[in-house]
Design a protein around this motif. Structure first.
Motif, PDB file in Angstrom:
ATOM      1  N   ARG A 291       0.819  -1.212   0.000  1.00  0.00           N
ATOM      2  CA  ARG A 291       0.000   0.000   0.000  1.00  0.00           C
ATOM      3  C   ARG A 291       0.854   1.264   0.000  1.00  0.00           C
ATOM      4  N   ILE A 292       2.103   1.164   0.403  1.00  0.00           N
ATOM      5  CA  ILE A 292       2.942   2.352   0.582  1.00  0.00           C
ATOM      6  C   ILE A 292       3.527   2.787  -0.760  1.00  0.00           C
ATOM      7  N   PRO A 293       3.182   3.970  -1.260  1.00  0.00           N
ATOM      8  CA  PRO A 293       3.749   4.442  -2.535  1.00  0.00           C
ATOM      9  C   PRO A 293       5.263   4.617  -2.422  1.00  0.00           C
ATOM     10  N   GLY A 294       5.962   4.202  -3.450  1.00  0.00           N
ATOM     11  CA  GLY A 294       7.410   4.383  -3.487  1.00  0.00           C
ATOM     12  C   GLY A 294       8.210   3.292  -2.823  1.00  0.00           C
ATOM     13  N   LEU A 295       7.556   2.350  -2.159  1.00  0.00           N
ATOM     14  CA  LEU A 295       8.271   1.224  -1.554  1.00  0.00           C
ATOM     15  C   LEU A 295       8.577   0.210  -2.656  1.00  0.00           C
ATOM     16  N   THR A 296       9.831  -0.138  -2.857  1.00  0.00           N
ATOM     17  CA  THR A 296      10.224  -1.028  -3.940  1.00  0.00           C
ATOM     18  C   THR A 296      10.013  -2.494  -3.545  1.00  0.00           C
ATOM     19  N   PRO A 297       9.933  -3.400  -4.523  1.00  0.00           N
ATOM     20  CA  PRO A 297       9.820  -4.829  -4.183  1.00  0.00           C
ATOM     21  C   PRO A 297      10.974  -5.318  -3.321  1.00  0.00           C
ATOM     22  N   LEU A 298      12.204  -4.825  -3.599  1.00  0.00           N
ATOM     23  CA  LEU A 298      13.355  -5.233  -2.785  1.00  0.00           C
ATOM     24  C   LEU A 298      13.196  -4.748  -1.349  1.00  0.00           C
ATOM     25  N   ALA A 299      12.758  -3.492  -1.177  1.00  0.00           N
ATOM     26  CA  ALA A 299      12.563  -2.965   0.168  1.00  0.00           C
ATOM     27  C   ALA A 299      11.500  -3.760   0.917  1.00  0.00           C
ATOM     28  N   LYS A 300      10.432  -4.136   0.225  1.00  0.00           N
ATOM     29  CA  LYS A 300       9.387  -4.943   0.869  1.00  0.00           C
ATOM     30  C   LYS A 300       9.945  -6.296   1.292  1.00  0.00           C
ATOM     31  N   GLN A 301      10.762  -6.901   0.431  1.00  0.00           N
ATOM     32  CA  GLN A 301      11.349  -8.196   0.767  1.00  0.00           C
ATOM     33  C   GLN A 301      12.250  -8.091   1.994  1.00  0.00           C
ATOM     34  N   VAL A 302      13.034  -7.017   2.078  1.00  0.00           N
ATOM     35  CA  VAL A 302      13.906  -6.830   3.235  1.00  0.00           C
ATOM     36  C   VAL A 302      13.081  -6.642   4.504  1.00  0.00           C
ATOM     37  N   LEU A 303      12.038  -5.840   4.435  1.00  0.00           N
ATOM     38  CA  LEU A 303      11.196  -5.613   5.608  1.00  0.00           C
ATOM     39  C   LEU A 303      10.514  -6.892   6.066  1.00  0.00           C
ATOM     40  N   ARG A 304      10.038  -7.690   5.126  1.00  0.00           N
ATOM     41  CA  ARG A 304       9.398  -8.959   5.506  1.00  0.00           C
ATOM     42  C   ARG A 304      10.410  -9.880   6.175  1.00  0.00           C
ATOM     43  N   GLY A 305      11.676  -9.829   5.738  1.00  0.00           N
ATOM     44  CA  GLY A 305      12.714 -10.611   6.407  1.00  0.00           C
ATOM     45  C   GLY A 305      12.962 -10.141   7.828  1.00  0.00           C
ATOM     46  N   ARG A 306      12.569  -8.894   8.116  1.00  0.00           N
ATOM     47  CA  ARG A 306      12.709  -8.341   9.465  1.00  0.00           C
ATOM     48  C   ARG A 306      11.396  -8.434  10.249  1.00  0.00           C
ATOM     49  N   LYS A 307      10.486  -9.299   9.782  1.00  0.00           N
ATOM     50  CA  LYS A 307       9.209  -9.571  10.457  1.00  0.00           C
ATOM     51  C   LYS A 307       8.281  -8.359  10.449  1.00  0.00           C
ATOM     52  N   ILE A 308       8.418  -7.519   9.439  1.00  0.00           N
ATOM     53  CA  ILE A 308       7.522  -6.369   9.272  1.00  0.00           C
ATOM     54  C   ILE A 308       6.722  -6.617   8.007  1.00  0.00           C
ATOM     55  N   ARG A 309       5.420  -6.899   8.138  1.00  0.00           N
ATOM     56  CA  ARG A 309       4.616  -7.323   7.006  1.00  0.00           C
ATOM     57  C   ARG A 309       3.461  -6.376   6.683  1.00  0.00           C
ATOM     58  N   SER A 310       3.152  -5.449   7.557  1.00  0.00           N
ATOM     59  CA  SER A 310       2.014  -4.563   7.332  1.00  0.00           C
ATOM     60  C   SER A 310       2.422  -3.113   7.497  1.00  0.00           C
ATOM     61  N   VAL A 311       1.549  -2.216   7.033  1.00  0.00           N
ATOM     62  CA  VAL A 311       1.796  -0.784   7.189  1.00  0.00           C
ATOM     63  C   VAL A 311       1.815  -0.417   8.667  1.00  0.00           C
ATOM     64  N   LYS A 312       0.912  -0.999   9.441  1.00  0.00           N
ATOM     65  CA  LYS A 312       0.872  -0.709  10.875  1.00  0.00           C
ATOM     66  C   LYS A 312       2.163  -1.136  11.550  1.00  0.00           C
ATOM     67  N   GLU A 313       2.670  -2.303  11.219  1.00  0.00           N
ATOM     68  CA  GLU A 313       3.915  -2.780  11.827  1.00  0.00           C
ATOM     69  C   GLU A 313       5.087  -1.887  11.454  1.00  0.00           C
ATOM     70  N   LEU A 314       5.108  -1.376  10.214  1.00  0.00           N
ATOM     71  CA  LEU A 314       6.188  -0.490   9.803  1.00  0.00           C
ATOM     72  C   LEU A 314       6.097   0.848  10.533  1.00  0.00           C
ATOM     73  N   ALA A 315       4.886   1.396  10.603  1.00  0.00           N
ATOM     74  CA  ALA A 315       4.723   2.678  11.286  1.00  0.00           C
ATOM     75  C   ALA A 315       5.100   2.575  12.759  1.00  0.00           C
ATOM     76  N   THR A 316       4.797   1.428  13.375  1.00  0.00           N
ATOM     77  CA  THR A 316       5.118   1.243  14.796  1.00  0.00           C
ATOM     78  C   THR A 316       6.601   0.982  14.996  1.00  0.00           C
ATOM     79  N   ALA A 317       7.154   0.050  14.204  1.00  0.00           N
ATOM     80  CA  ALA A 317       8.567  -0.314  14.374  1.00  0.00           C
ATOM     81  C   ALA A 317       9.490   0.848  14.035  1.00  0.00           C
TER      82      ALA A 317
END
Length: 436
Positions: A291-317
């Motif tokens: 959902r986040i504009p400008g977030l690349t597929p690679l960046a999403k993959q890295v975040l998921r590897g860090r157990k961050i899978r949702s917008v809420k988890e990213l905003a909190t972490a």
């Protein structure tokens, strides 16, 4: 930086079982979108789709739309009219005796040239110069799969059908085969080039298995688009390399995953994908990072590897974890904007991103100008120039010219070596000034 490794998992309950189906269109669409999910979905024939792979649905009231965007039918019709027009031009130029086809259907579209006729024409081409809509059906698909490292029991290799095969005789008298695809687009693009490369691999395999003594042109392919008066040549070798890597690496990896486990993302380019509305609905329902504009597929993959899978988890972490945006340039370079966008999506409010002007270092006042001159006959570069301008282009500016005096590839390499050394020295000087 090491990325998380996604291991193929066993198919989920109700998932489609092999064989999947590989076509030229599937290959081209993967090179267009570079999405594992899109590839995994497209490998499943429409008639065999179940709950894990969405079926075509063009009625928004029945759920997320799955299918070509509105207007694509008109573009397809225009493309077919264009193809008919180009084939008629080919007949007028070379004559009907030079073109082998099976006529046209009631709508004027060329019929498929059966595989047996294709093989006969390749064995004894006679006066044929072009084969129209030839069927490329590899006799032993398992040998082709073994050659490129994917499982023939899982993936069914479908017959392919390029628009044209060009037949010509080299100076030595040997038959050379080239693939031409007719496209309605203004210019050829990466998916078109990859599709032609895939066709040449199939054609090579057919000639090898049928023991036909001809050469398939592996250096050149042709796209006949609206932007050219005739088939336009392009360098084929690099695309063949990437298609081979797709067959050896991406295809086994993605086909071994359950559809639900395949990586996916939403970008600006995704709007042209037939699964866009399906994935967009899933992103909204799951609050996915897509959902986040400008977030690349690679960046999403890295975040998921860090157990961050949702917008809420990213905003909190992002407020208390220091490692969220580190170790990945796509995250580090856009950290302020991504943080604000995650907050805006989470709270449904507008957040103003801080505006600032970057301070310019001392080296920003230096301009490095490069020039090159090529020989249109040999294709070699015979002169290179570098000019350094400082303080608005004053008298102390330096300029150097490098010449390939021998006019040979070896002379070109020698010239390039000196040129790169000079450019390296200049860049090093600028970096030292900027660091002071």
């Amino acid at each position: 930086m090491s990325l998380p490794v996604v291991q193929p998992s066993a198919p989920s309950v109700g998932a489609y079982t092999p064989p999947l189906r590989l076509t030229g269109t599937v290959v081209s669409q993967f090179f267009r979108f570079r999405c594992d999910r899109q590839l995994r979905y497209d490998l499943v024939p429409e008639r065999d789709r179940g709950g894990d792979v969405p079926r075509t649905n063009l009625d928004p009231s029945a759920g997320p739309v799955v299918g070509s965007r509105p207007g694509m039918g008109l573009l397809t019709q225009a493309g077919r009219r264009w193809e008919r027009k180009k084939l008629r031009e080919l007949e007028r130029r070379f004559g009907p005796d030079a073109i082998l086809g099976r006529g046209y259907d009631e709508l004027g579209n060329p019929n498929r040239l059966p595989y047996e006729d294709v093989v006969d024409a390749l064995r004894q081409p006679g006066g044929w110069k072009f084969l129209v809509q030839p069927e490329l059906r590899v006799p032993d698909a398992a040998r082709f799969a073994e050659r490129y490292g994917f499982d023939a029991a899982r993936i069914d290799l479908a017959p392919a059908q390029p628009d044209l095969i060009r037949i010509r005789r080299t100076r030595s008298g040997r038959i050379s085969l080239g693939v031409i695809d007719i496209k309605w687009s203004r210019e050829g693009s990466l998916p078109h080039f990859a599709q032609v490369a895939f066709y040449t691999l199939l054609l090579e395999e057919i000639c090898r298995q049928e023991e036909i003594d001809v050469r398939v042109d592996a250096r050149s392919g042709w796209i006949w688009s609206r932007g050219s008066r005739g088939p336009k040549r392009f360098e084929l070798a690099a695309y063949r390399h990437h298609v081979r890597e797709f067959l050896r690496t991406d295809l086994p990896r993605v086909s071994g995953c359950a559809p639900a486990d395949c990586a996916w993302h939403l970008t600006a380019q995704s709007s042209g994908c037939r699964y866009f509305h399906h994935c967009r609905a899933e992103a909204e329902a799951a609050d996915d990072l897509a959902r986040i504009p400008g977030l690349t597929p690679l960046a999403k993959q890295v975040l998921r590897g860090r157990k961050i899978r949702s917008v809420k988890e990213l905003a909190t972490a992002g407020t208390f974890r220091k490692d969220v945006y580190t170790g990945c340039h796509a995250l580090e370079a856009n950290e302020p904007a991504l943080k604000q966008r995650a907050q805006a999506l989470r709270f449904g409010k507008v957040f103003d991103v801080e505006g600032r002007t970057q301070l310019m270092g001392a080296g920003e006042g230096t301009r490095i100008l490069l020039s090159a001159e090529g020989d249109p006959v040999t294709g070699l570069c015979f002169a290179l120039g570098v000019r350094v301008e400082t303080n608005g282009g004053r008298a102390k500016d330096a300029a150097d010219v490098f010449l390939a005096r021998a006019g040979t590839p070896a002379g070109e390499r020698e010239m390039l070596r000196g040129f790169l050394e000079r450019v390296g020295d200049v860049v090093g000087q600028v970096e030292r000034v900027a660091a002071e």
